[in-house]
Design an enzyme around this catalytic site. Structure first.
Site: not given
Lengths: 363, 196, 278
Positions: C31, C240, C243, C265, C271
């Protein structure tokens, strides 16, 4: 039925071919040559070498041609090329005192040892379009100075130094840093600040310098000396152990004289602002010298009140390759983040409506 | 005569780095480091590969007495261009072997709280690894894992536990063994069983 | 004038060593933003130069590379970066998340869970999570050194006071391994939970700002929140349209001049797999 758009690859290829065609323009007009650019657009070439940080007139000319005359794009091309070049080491410091001078002026004195040499300058030309240039007319040959100019042109600021009126540069400032090899950290030394300014966008530096003249961090400047000419570049190969001259480059140098009121420990004296760049670039080195002096505010105990005095602000935003990249990246798709904002905004608005409804129902 | 370095610098160093990086990302996990180069004894080929992958003219290196031979120094200067420094506190990479008295980690560059990255990396050449030893946990480790290194005693692990306690400042360690590499970054917590 | 022959993965070896040293430090200090001497690349700053330099420094010839922008493989910038690596490193490419060994991404984490052998490289515009609260680098560096993140909590709390919730929807700050607050790049906060305890190594490159940082595998990444306002992700009322997925990030597509719209998506590979394609 919706079908997701495909074909990014073909679109890019087609766009690139269109770009090549537009760059070429009308094919009945001869293609511009690199020699023509290098010989006749010399100041554009100088700027690209300066901000591209690479002294190579041929590559800079190619970059200008490839960039269709967009100098920031050309600078970008040169910088990207620079990334791929092997680095052998560092040249010896340039000795600008022994410059073969083509132009040299001082605004501080009427005359100076070595003389005022006007040289090739737009100064004092009347900015009237010269329609003779639209044709093929060749200019008359220019007269040259009858005798050779001094090879050790004395420095104007040096003349002040002997009286103690001019601050002296530190005796040993140590090895200068290199922000292309180590990332710039703050606070930066004057060496790294100057390197940053030398690579800075000319327009950005010009505006900052101008702002100091209009009162945003005044420095009371005088153009002590501006000189243009060629200097030798020497390099010490590890296996030889002594310096050899490897070539000659054209540079412009500006030494600015600025007021300084003095402090509890230092008597009033003049201070310096410094600028240096490849080729002929007076606007650039004068701006550089003004901003250099402004950035010395902390060191000279001056209050930092103006943008040109703020090191992080100036140094972080001066590079036009960085700046143009980030500004122009807004052209890239951002629809995922935009969708995230849409979802939030719709919900926040729905909540406001719901709260209003509740309020009305309660009344 | 100088032993040869990487035969294809770009590709060989890419492979070596990938192994080193995976090792650093998964502390205590022993990773294969197959290299094609010669190294002057007592430098192992894997140790040499780490040196040629990470060191150059910008990184002063310091060597323990066992490694401080003319041949090794020449090898590092010739192939990496790395300056060999007599001052351990200015070295970015410290090379040592487990058979020697190791320099105390606190003598090495530690970095600062503003710039903890300005710290040294210890490249410790060992004869091999073992599954049992200390217990490691922290970033890069799922739960905890056992890790042992031949020839290192409790003093080393105690020093490294103290190094971790100073996080984010401190040093990182890369262990090299024949054909293998492992790492111990400063972020790793070390539990030392009573019997080590 | 002859065209030069470029090195494997474009960068010269000295540049790669410099980036590789920075990467090891980044992994060792999860980080923390490691400064590195970012180079000018042949694509503009702000267009993925940090990610491209990181990818160039970790690639081996045997890699299979996937590049996505906004979750999609065929967005123009993703196409451009993929072509760059095919040309300069000769690596194989794929659109399938599961088949890739290195994935370079802008603004998304794939929906398909990542595995241990994979490396995810993020393109980062502004690496400093505190930058918009404090523009001075000298100040933010001190804040990180002292672990002084109060200003960030104040900002998030002001959101709650004004809007009733935290109004940051992307580039949502998180704390890595309990120490450094970091900017996960402008991924939607929907993707933040995928950062946490991820089996793959996650590397972040900011070229213009000259910073590299990392989240090692299996590392705790906690999105900042408050006990009474826990972190939560975006959700959609409909699935979606292609899909039928109800658990992926959806893009809104405007269908006609009247403003009719549908949701699909953003992860095109996910997808397509879901629809049984490919």
């Amino acid at each position: 039925m919706y079908v997701a758009v495909k074909g990014g690859e073909q679109a890019i290829d087609a766009a690139h071919r269109l770009l090549e065609e537009e760059r070429r323009g009308d094919r009945s007009v001869p293609s511009v040559t690199l020699e023509q650019i290098a010989e006749q657009l010399t100041l554009a070439v100088d700027r690209v070498m300066n901000e591209g940080s690479l002294y190579d007139r041929e590559l800079a000319s190619l970059a200008i041609k490839q960039a269709r005359g967009d100098l920031i794009e050309a600078i970008f091309l040169i910088r990207a090329t620079r990334t791929t070049l092997a680095r052998f080491g560092y040249a010896e410091p340039l000795d600008t005192q022994s410059m073969r001078v083509k132009r040299r002026v001082s605004a501080a004195f009427k005359d100076v040892p070595g003389g005022q040499i006007l040289g090739p300058t737009f100064d004092y030309t009347h900015r009237l379009l010269d329609f003779a240039l639209a044709g093929d007319a060749e200019p008359a040959a220019a007269a040259r100075a009858p005798s050779a100019l001094r090879s050790d042109m004395p420095r104007v600021l040096g003349m002040l130094g002997s009286e103690g009126l001019m601050e002296q540069p530190p005796a040993d400032a140590g090895e200068p840093g290199d922000l292309t090899q180590d990332p710039l950290n703050f606070p930066a030394g004057r060496d790294l600040r100057l390197q940053n300014l030398a690579r800075s966008d000319e327009g950005f530096l010009l505006a900052l310098a101008y702002s100091t003249q209009r009162g945003y961090g005044r420095t009371h400047p005088f153009a002590g000396e501006i000189r243009l000419g060629s200097v030798e570049v020497s390099f010490t190969p590890e296996e030889l152990g002594f310096a050899v001259v490897i070539g000659e480059i054209a540079v412009t140098e500006c030494e600015m004289i600025n007021q300084f009121t003095g402090s509890a420990t230092v008597k009033p004296q003049f201070t310096r602002g410094y600028g240096l760049g490849f080729g002929q670039c007076e606007r650039k080195v004068m701006s550089m010298a003004l901003v250099d002096r402004s950035l010395r505010a902390g060191e000279l105990g001056e209050e930092r009140v103006a943008p040109a005095q703020h090191e992080e602000f100036v140094l972080s935003h001066s590079d036009n390759v960085q700046a143009t990249g980030f500004v122009e990246h807004l052209k890239l798709p951002h629809y995922v983040d935009f969708q995230a904002e849409l979802v939030l905004l719709r919900r926040l608005r729905a909540e406001v409506d719901a709260a209003k409804d509740r309020l009305e129902a309660a009344e | 005569m100088t032993e040869h370095g990487f035969s294809d610098v770009a590709v060989d160093s890419a492979h070596a780095f990938r192994a080193i990086m995976q090792a650093m990302a998964r502390p205590g996990r022993v990773t294969d480091l197959a290299v094609r180069l010669d190294a002057p004894a007592p430098l192992l080929a894997s140790t040499a590969a780490v040196a040629l992958t990470l060191c150059d003219f910008q990184t002063p290196v310091w060597l323990t007495p066992a490694l401080r031979s003319d041949r090794v120094m020449h090898y590092l200067r010739f192939h990496a261009g790395a300056p060999v420094t007599p001052e351990i506190e200015s070295a970015q990479f410290v090379f040592a072997t487990a058979e020697e008295v190791l320099p105390a980690p606190e003598l090495l560059l530690q970095g600062t709280h503003e710039y903890p990255d300005r710290s040294a990396t210890l490249i410790l050449q060992v004869t091999g690894f073992a599954a049992d030893g200390v217990r490691l946990s922290g970033p890069g480790i799922r739960g905890s894992e056992g890790f042992g290194v031949a020839g290192l005693d409790a003093r080393f692990w105690t020093a490294m536990a103290a190094n971790h306690a100073c996080f984010p400042v401190g040093i990182d360690v890369i262990f090299t063994a024949p054909g293998q590499v492992a790492a111990l970054p400063r972020s790793t917590e070390i539990r030392i069983p009573e019997a080590v | 004038m002859n065209a030069p022959a470029y090195n494997f993965a474009y960068l010269n070896e000295q540049t790669k060593r410099m980036i590789r040293r920075a990467l090891l430090k980044a992994i060792a200090i999860p980080g923390y933003q490691v400064p590195f001497a970012s180079r000018e690349m042949p694509m503009p700053y702000g267009w993925g130069t940090g990610g491209v330099q990181v990818t160039a420094a970790v690639l081996v010839p045997e890699d299979r590379l996937k590049v996505i922008d906004q979750g999609a493989d065929d967005t123009t910038n993703a196409v451009s970066i993929r072509k760059f690596f095919v040309r300069t490193a000769g690596v194989a490419t794929t659109e399938r998340t599961a088949e890739a060994s290195v994935i370079q991404t802008r603004h998304r984490i794939p929906e398909t869970p990542l595995a241990e052998h994979q490396i995810l490289v993020f393109q980062v515009p502004i690496p400093e999570p505190l930058r918009f609260l404090e523009p001075r680098e000298t100040e933010t560096r001190t804040m990180h050194a002292l672990e002084e993140y109060g200003v960030m909590h104040v900002k998030l709390y002001e959101d709650i006071a004004q809007y009733g919730e935290i109004a940051t929807t992307y580039a949502y700050p998180a704390k890595v391994a309990g120490r450094y607050v970091f900017d996960p790049s402008p991924i939607p906060k929907f993707d933040n939970p995928k950062l946490d305890d991820c089996p793959a190594l996650q590397l972040f490159g900011a070229g213009r700002e000259k910073r590299i940082y990392a989240v090692p595998p299996y590392t705790r990444v906690k999105s900042l929140d408050f006990e009474d306002h826990p972190f939560e992700v975006q959700s959609w009322t409909e699935p979606c349209a292609l899909c039928g997925s109800r658990d992926s990030f959806l893009d809104e597509i405007v269908m006609d001049d009247a403003g009719a719209r549908m949701f699909v998506c953003s992860d095109t590979d996910f997808c397509a797999r879901k629809r049984g394609e490919g």
